[in-house]
Scaffold this motif. Sequence first.
Motif, short mmCIF file in Angstrom:
data_model
loop_
_atom_site.label_atom_id
_atom_site.label_comp_id
_atom_site.label_asym_id
_atom_site.label_seq_id
_atom_site.Cartn_x
_atom_site.Cartn_y
_atom_site.Cartn_z
N VAL A 79 0.96 -1.26 -0.09
CA VAL A 79 0.01 0.06 0.05
C VAL A 79 0.94 1.22 0.07
N GLY A 80 1.99 1.35 0.73
CA GLY A 80 2.94 2.25 0.80
C GLY A 80 3.41 2.97 -0.51
N PRO A 81 4.02 2.18 -1.36
CA PRO A 81 4.14 2.58 -2.75
C PRO A 81 3.11 2.98 -3.55
N TYR A 82 2.10 2.25 -3.33
CA TYR A 82 0.81 2.61 -4.38
C TYR A 82 0.34 4.28 -3.59
N LEU A 83 0.55 4.70 -2.55
CA LEU A 83 0.17 5.81 -2.17
C LEU A 83 1.18 7.22 -2.66
N VAL A 84 2.63 6.66 -2.60
CA VAL A 84 3.57 7.30 -3.20
C VAL A 84 3.06 7.66 -4.65
N LEU A 85 2.63 6.73 -5.43
CA LEU A 85 2.33 6.83 -6.67
C LEU A 85 1.15 7.78 -6.98
N ALA A 86 0.07 7.67 -6.04
CA ALA A 86 -0.82 8.25 -5.99
C ALA A 86 -0.90 9.83 -5.88
N PHE A 87 0.09 10.05 -4.71
CA PHE A 87 0.55 11.49 -4.51
C PHE A 87 1.51 12.19 -5.82
N ALA A 88 2.14 11.24 -6.23
CA ALA A 88 3.00 11.76 -7.41
C ALA A 88 2.14 11.80 -8.74
N GLY A 89 1.37 10.81 -8.94
CA GLY A 89 0.83 10.81 -10.49
C GLY A 89 -0.60 11.73 -10.46
N GLN A 90 -1.34 11.41 -9.56
CA GLN A 90 -2.96 11.93 -9.42
C GLN A 90 -2.94 13.33 -8.98
N VAL A 91 -2.01 13.58 -7.92
CA VAL A 91 -1.96 14.92 -7.32
C VAL A 91 -0.98 15.73 -7.69
N GLY A 92 0.27 15.19 -8.57
CA GLY A 92 1.14 15.87 -9.22
C GLY A 92 2.20 16.55 -8.31
N LEU A 93 2.57 15.70 -7.35
CA LEU A 93 3.45 16.13 -6.27
C LEU A 93 4.93 15.68 -6.89
N SER A 94 5.99 16.41 -6.45
CA SER A 94 7.24 15.94 -6.75
C SER A 94 7.25 14.40 -6.16
N MET A 95 8.24 13.38 -6.62
CA MET A 95 8.35 11.94 -6.06
C MET A 95 8.99 12.35 -4.65
N TRP A 96 10.04 13.22 -4.56
CA TRP A 96 10.64 13.52 -3.00
C TRP A 96 9.67 14.08 -2.09
N VAL A 97 8.41 14.60 -2.54
CA VAL A 97 7.72 15.30 -1.64
C VAL A 97 6.43 14.03 -1.22
#
Length: 295
Positions: A47-65
Amino acid sequence: MDWMYFLELAVNGALAGLMYALVAIGIVLIYKSSSVPNLAQGALTMVGPYLVLAFAGQVGLSMWVAIPLAMLSMFVLGVAIERIALRRLAGQPIVMILMMTLGLDIFLRATALTFWGGSGRNMAIGISDAPLFVGPLLVNRAYAIGAAVTLVLFAISVFFFRTRMGVVLRAIADDYTASWSVGISVERGVALSWALSAVAATAAGVLWGSVQTVDQSLSLLLLKGITVGVLGGLDSIGGALLAGLLLGILENVASGYLDPLLGGGTRELVVAAVLILTIMVRPHGLFGRHDIERI
């Protein structure tokens, strides 16, 4: 015998084993505070990396944020799991708590499948595919970075257990009944263990997601994490680190020599053999505490 080939297998296996240890550390943290083997750790790792991808891909944040934000979200999820699902089981037989963690594993995997589907997604965290040579040895760059991150997190965990909150967790791990009697909030300590375990799972999931892809198969890391945890001793973080090294070397060397002869599958065979033999020969693992009880 080609010793260079053997060394290459052993070194890359050791690096991968340290990444297994990162999954196992989460299991050990929860076991130390509540004596429960957490069967949901694999799902948390997914679940953790899925959340990372959701924040980066769907919200548009930088990967390091996105990565620290996902870790913070998983910290909250860990607290919520303890508060909503597990606290009400206090005093119940251990098998009921174990089944609850299995139910959580199924629930989290089904939720991830519903929201993100079953197709694999790339986790691009900037690790180059270029070959990395250490002397004459060809080393997997992603494994090397993952191992370095694991060692840093291990050092942080050692420091944490020397702080006041860490001492509280150690007291709960030693005897939570006595901890209650002296006014320590055992519930808060167990919740913190779940939260830190979820954060460790996110770190492990992001690293493994960059090696393969982010999909349901990340939850299968539970088998490696449980094996490493049992081999090292379920209440020993240092034991998990050493056990990860041993398991990684064993499975990589075995698969390197036996897979061409047998057609594959020896990695899983080694993991199963290590788990079964450890339970048969040394149930408390290499460094686990063996409590002595008067009969």
